[in-house]
Motif scaffolding. Sequence first.
Motif, PDB file in Angstrom:
ATOM      1  N   GLU A  99      19.386  -5.864  -1.902  1.00 19.36           N
ATOM      2  CA  GLU A  99      18.485  -4.972  -1.162  1.00 19.36           C
ATOM      3  C   GLU A  99      18.947  -3.517  -1.242  1.00 19.36           C
ATOM      4  N   SER A 100      17.959  -2.654  -1.383  1.00 17.43           N
ATOM      5  CA  SER A 100      18.289  -1.235  -1.292  1.00 17.43           C
ATOM      6  C   SER A 100      17.138  -0.569  -0.558  1.00 17.43           C
ATOM      7  N   GLU A 101      17.298   0.651  -0.235  1.00 19.40           N
ATOM      8  CA  GLU A 101      16.220   1.358   0.463  1.00 19.40           C
ATOM      9  C   GLU A 101      14.978   1.433  -0.408  1.00 19.40           C
ATOM     10  N   ARG A 102      15.229   1.631  -1.705  1.00 21.91           N
ATOM     11  CA  ARG A 102      14.102   1.829  -2.614  1.00 21.91           C
ATOM     12  C   ARG A 102      13.932   0.616  -3.528  1.00 21.91           C
ATOM     13  N   VAL A 103      12.705   0.480  -3.985  1.00 24.32           N
ATOM     14  CA  VAL A 103      12.431  -0.593  -4.942  1.00 24.32           C
ATOM     15  C   VAL A 103      12.896  -0.141  -6.316  1.00 24.32           C
ATOM     16  N   ARG A 104      13.729  -0.937  -6.933  1.00 21.12           N
ATOM     17  CA  ARG A 104      14.275  -0.549  -8.241  1.00 21.12           C
ATOM     18  C   ARG A 104      13.459  -1.178  -9.370  1.00 21.12           C
ATOM     19  N   LEU A 105      13.013  -0.331 -10.273  1.00 18.45           N
ATOM     20  CA  LEU A 105      12.258  -0.832 -11.430  1.00 18.45           C
ATOM     21  C   LEU A 105      13.043  -0.549 -12.703  1.00 18.45           C
ATOM     22  N   GLY A 106      13.058  -1.511 -13.582  1.00 21.26           N
ATOM     23  CA  GLY A 106      13.749  -1.310 -14.851  1.00 21.26           C
ATOM     24  C   GLY A 106      14.435  -2.588 -15.304  1.00 21.26           C
ATOM     25  N   VAL A 107      15.203  -2.469 -16.349  1.00 25.24           N
ATOM     26  CA  VAL A 107      15.909  -3.634 -16.884  1.00 25.24           C
ATOM     27  C   VAL A 107      17.261  -3.750 -16.173  1.00 25.24           C
ATOM     28  N   PHE A 108      17.454  -4.828 -15.462  1.00 25.01           N
ATOM     29  CA  PHE A 108      18.732  -5.049 -14.785  1.00 25.01           C
ATOM     30  C   PHE A 108      19.777  -5.573 -15.766  1.00 25.01           C
ATOM     31  N   ALA A 141       0.830  -1.208   0.000  1.00 28.93           N
ATOM     32  CA  ALA A 141       0.000   0.000   0.000  1.00 28.93           C
ATOM     33  C   ALA A 141       0.864   1.258   0.000  1.00 28.93           C
ATOM     34  N   GLU A 142       1.763   1.320   0.941  1.00 23.47           N
ATOM     35  CA  GLU A 142       2.621   2.491   1.092  1.00 23.47           C
ATOM     36  C   GLU A 142       3.499   2.681  -0.157  1.00 23.47           C
ATOM     37  N   GLN A 143       4.030   1.565  -0.602  1.00 23.21           N
ATOM     38  CA  GLN A 143       4.914   1.570  -1.778  1.00 23.21           C
ATOM     39  C   GLN A 143       4.199   2.161  -2.996  1.00 23.21           C
ATOM     40  N   ALA A 144       2.986   1.631  -3.235  1.00 20.60           N
ATOM     41  CA  ALA A 144       2.255   2.032  -4.436  1.00 20.60           C
ATOM     42  C   ALA A 144       1.881   3.510  -4.409  1.00 20.60           C
ATOM     43  N   ARG A 145       1.701   4.038  -3.206  1.00 14.49           N
ATOM     44  CA  ARG A 145       1.296   5.452  -3.042  1.00 14.49           C
ATOM     45  C   ARG A 145       2.467   6.402  -3.170  1.00 14.49           C
ATOM     46  N   THR A 146       3.659   5.928  -2.954  1.00 19.87           N
ATOM     47  CA  THR A 146       4.792   6.817  -2.741  1.00 19.87           C
ATOM     48  C   THR A 146       5.873   6.661  -3.816  1.00 19.87           C
ATOM     49  N   PRO A 147       5.800   7.484  -4.855  1.00 17.50           N
ATOM     50  CA  PRO A 147       6.813   7.369  -5.917  1.00 17.50           C
ATOM     51  C   PRO A 147       8.239   7.451  -5.391  1.00 17.50           C
ATOM     52  N   ASP A 148       8.446   8.172  -4.332  1.00 19.17           N
ATOM     53  CA  ASP A 148       9.818   8.339  -3.855  1.00 19.17           C
ATOM     54  C   ASP A 148      10.411   7.073  -3.255  1.00 19.17           C
ATOM     55  N   LEU A 149       9.581   6.090  -3.042  1.00 24.00           N
ATOM     56  CA  LEU A 149      10.124   4.812  -2.555  1.00 24.00           C
ATOM     57  C   LEU A 149      10.659   3.967  -3.708  1.00 24.00           C
ATOM     58  N   ASP A 170       9.397  10.369 -15.477  1.00 25.24           N
ATOM     59  CA  ASP A 170      10.340  10.964 -14.520  1.00 25.24           C
ATOM     60  C   ASP A 170       9.748  12.167 -13.789  1.00 25.24           C
ATOM     61  N   LYS A 171       8.607  12.638 -14.266  1.00 32.32           N
ATOM     62  CA  LYS A 171       7.966  13.762 -13.553  1.00 32.32           C
ATOM     63  C   LYS A 171       7.388  13.260 -12.234  1.00 32.32           C
ATOM     64  N   ILE A 172       6.969  11.986 -12.226  1.00 34.53           N
ATOM     65  CA  ILE A 172       6.380  11.454 -10.989  1.00 34.53           C
ATOM     66  C   ILE A 172       7.438  10.660 -10.219  1.00 34.53           C
ATOM     67  N   TYR A 173       8.083   9.777 -10.982  1.00 38.97           N
ATOM     68  CA  TYR A 173       9.102   8.936 -10.350  1.00 38.97           C
ATOM     69  C   TYR A 173      10.440   9.635 -10.542  1.00 38.97           C
ATOM     70  N   LYS A 174      10.755  10.460  -9.581  1.00 37.50           N
ATOM     71  CA  LYS A 174      11.870  11.384  -9.781  1.00 37.50           C
ATOM     72  C   LYS A 174      13.219  10.745  -9.521  1.00 37.50           C
ATOM     73  N   ARG A 175      13.190   9.734  -8.700  1.00 38.48           N
ATOM     74  CA  ARG A 175      14.491   9.122  -8.389  1.00 38.48           C
ATOM     75  C   ARG A 175      14.843   8.113  -9.473  1.00 38.48           C
TER      76      ARG A 175
END
Lengths: 317, 644
Positions: free
Chosen positions: A272-281, A225-233, A249-254
């Motif tokens: 593991e990192s503080e934030r969830v990483r999305l993209g092509v590894f 829930a928190e994750q989905a609401r918070t682009p900064d995560l 990138d306007k919403i997902y700034k990091r």
Amino acid sequence: MSDQLRSFFGCGLDDERTFDLDDYGDVVPRWCSGCGDHGVLNSVKRLMRDEQLLPERTVFVSGIGCSSRFPHYLNTYGFHGIHGRALPVATGIKLSRPDLHVFVVMGDGDCCSIGAGHWLHATRYNIDMTVLMLDNAIYGLTKNQTSPTTPMGYATNTQPKGSFLPALNPITTTLGVTNVSFVAQTADWVPAHLLATIRAAYRHSGFSFVRILQRCPKFTAPLFAEQARTPDLHEMLIHPNGVTVPGLDKIYKRSLEHDPADIDRARALSEESERVRLGVFYRNESQPRYDDIRHLPTHTAAQNIERLNVELDRYAV
Amino acid sequence: MSSSSPVSAVGSEPTECRESVPKDVIHTNEHVLEIVSDSGEGAQKCGQIFAAVSAKMSYGVWTVEIIPAEIEPPARTPASASGNLIRFGRDRITNWGDEVKLVVAFNEQVLLSQHRLDALADDCIVLIESKWSTHSDEEICQQWKAAMEEIGESGYRIIPVPMEEECLRRVDDPRRGKNMFALGLLAQIYGLDLEKIREQIRAQFAKKAPEVSKSNCDLLELGVEWAEGNLDFRIEIPRIEVDEPRVVMNGNQAAALGAVASGMEFCAMYPITPATSVSHYLCEMFENYGGKVHQSEDEIAAAGVAIGASYAGKVALTVTSGPGLALKTEFIGLAIMTEIPLVVLDVQRGGPSTGLPTKVEQSDLLAALFGQPGDAPRVVMAPATIEECFHAMITARRIAKMFRCVVIVLSDANLGTGQQQFRRPALDERWHAAPPNHRAVGSDERPYDWDPETGLSQRIVPGQPGGMHTITGLNHDQDSQVDYGPEANQLGCNMRSRKLALLHETMSPPPIHGDDSGRLLVVGWGSTKGAIEEAVDRARADGHPVSSTHITFLSPLQPGLRDIFERFDHVMTVEINYSDDLDAPHITPENRRLGQLAFLLRAQTLVDVDCWTRVPGQPLRPGQIHDAIHTKLSSISEMETTPA
Ligand SMILES: Cc1ncc(C[n+]2csc(CCOP(=O)(O)OP(=O)(O)O)c2C)c(N)n1
Ligand code: SF4
Ligand SMILES: [Mg+2]
């Protein structure tokens, strides 16, 4: 599909048909409302529409679980098999019919637990197929049991005092397999990124593994829930060879510049990192593909009989 | 030969003399011989060539491999025995017979292993490497002495042969190539055609340097010369020239060739003894026929990959043995539920669990019939000869396709590794499935358009425009839509089962060996056929009204059995699987566990079928079965004469 295969299978290049979203399925799925699987289904249909995939040339293979109901909601060929075993079935299909587009849909229990052996080996075979692992961090269909990806401490029906062990990391695991060729992560709540990622996966020649973080409001609502609401995560992995969604990138700034050719960095980033990483590894189209290597010309019955008679001569008395 | 020492004087001295020794000629219609060595010394190769050549000379042949369980067991131990048993003779040979009449042993320990199995005739001729008796290692000499003492009681005629010493005359390392010297001995004893042997040797070593086959042929020659110059006997077996074209091979080769001949193009497997050689052979040659063998990560995956390939339009094969069959269980259920054709070849070994990996048993019958949870009708068939291993694959493929079903073919280690000759199959294009048809599917066609009478429906495969649907292991209706309703579930079960009834209608009752009625009917299945029929022939020659029948289709069970059984006073199965003996402790007619076929026949025919079964990890011998028939007949007479 090559022209030759097309004509072999009697499907003309002059195919004038065009397909819109509904042609790929108009059944109302039976997932819970708010379930992340809905969003994945929509993106998959969009992909097929955008790519104008022939429905009869497309096969979705799944295992068992909420997520594995996927093929039923599509108007393509579908194989809803048994728990954990979608990958072997898909392997058999693609090996014997290279002309088909093969997609695999699995849950986290399906892929990372009961089917884990197949996951490892299918990654190594690197057969051309698009593999979507819908990770809700729980066994959904059987109602709330711990899965390998359930975070430590999260209470379920089978580990009511909280999951005992650190969660398995499917990205790290896949990146550790020899001959891995495509690994990406996305989330059902970022539809534009989801679509772009599965498109990249589909276009990749080889075994493309996409872990899709998937909300299960029924059993793991607090996890997402928190994750989905918070682009900064989130932290977006961006690169011209990865996925880049204009405007996101306007919403997902990091974001983090990551060249998917770099496997060492991919592995480091997957930890593991503080934030969830999305993209092509990771992406590498030069890895050998088992289905390419094992591609064989077909024979007629008459040719085979002629050869077999020669073989029988070896045993002749 | 004096009875105090089993060691015959003949040939005990290595000799330079190449003069022929006068020979007693032993006339017989058949003989059973064995070649045993330490694992890795090549007795198997020697046996295979011997068998192939005798078959080429029109003799009837049956061979059994002697295989140690480990790859390299410690040398000079009974556990290391490796080789071949060959029974050959004037007439058709269908089993390994009763007693070994002649042995070539490379050391006394492997001889002991065969002696301890009680496999050798009392007057068995034993040709044994003599170097161990005078070996510089005192311990070896002691072992030799102890072994000779142990077998001293028997009446074997032991002939020491200086095998290595002789071989040293031609090669530096006599351990390699000694098998060809042994082959030479045998060729001389039995009068085998040397040119045919050389042909075989050349074929064996075709891929190696020409010197290899040359030196092997030289050693063969040496063996012949030695026998010529030292042995005082030879064995003469008449031959009947056959004029039909024949082939000789083992059951695993036959099954692999059958798979190709059937037009199957896809095999997925995971290595398991004793089925591996089917896979090896397919790996070697399947690609030449546009076929693919996929070695999966495990048997579950192998079943899945095969099912995937079948689903996409082929009829695929998976090859395995007991433990692998267990792992494939869930996938076989899926294939049955979704009506995806699949052929499963199970080369049975001893069980349960890892059991007897290299040895024969017929213990997978009930697992093959009932291994799946839920109602899971499938076809189960069992070839009884090597020839049938070939044809079973063709039949299995056709049934699987036509009936959209799973066909399990139960072979076993005896058939899989034993060689026999049979009529060369006349290959037929009609054995192949028609190439997949990618025609458009009409809007009125359905993926499970069951004919309510027969349960049959036409398969729609990916690629067919308009035919899109999702198949599922969940219960489904004619449109392949998930349906948990009571009617839909009943209908699905009815339809999948109805197909077996339809197949049953096409079958004929099994033929009867012997008279159509009588006092006792022996019933078997699978590889025991030859031994059972030979035993029955002997019992009939003794004057007993005994017949036998052999069942090929176990599911659906061949028709007419009840009628046949009722024409006999008693019915008894003979099988290589476990059953309680009635006189064992705690065993009563009520708690007695029966042989697997007996269990099935009782259930299906309501006839009081008895059984005689053994699990020796070896094929049954006709003599054993003959005894069992006698015991059964006397217990019948006893029962009849004892007042109730
Ligand atoms: C062999 C077998 N074992 C267990 C099950 C029961 N089962 C069905 S789905 C499932 C887990 C589903 O979890 P997941 O794969 O994560 O899928 P989700 O429902 O979460 O999408 C289990 C254990 C089964 N169907 N088959
Ligand atoms: S239980 Fe969870 S995963 Fe399953 S449908 Fe409901 S929300 Fe989706
Ligand atoms: Mg899940």
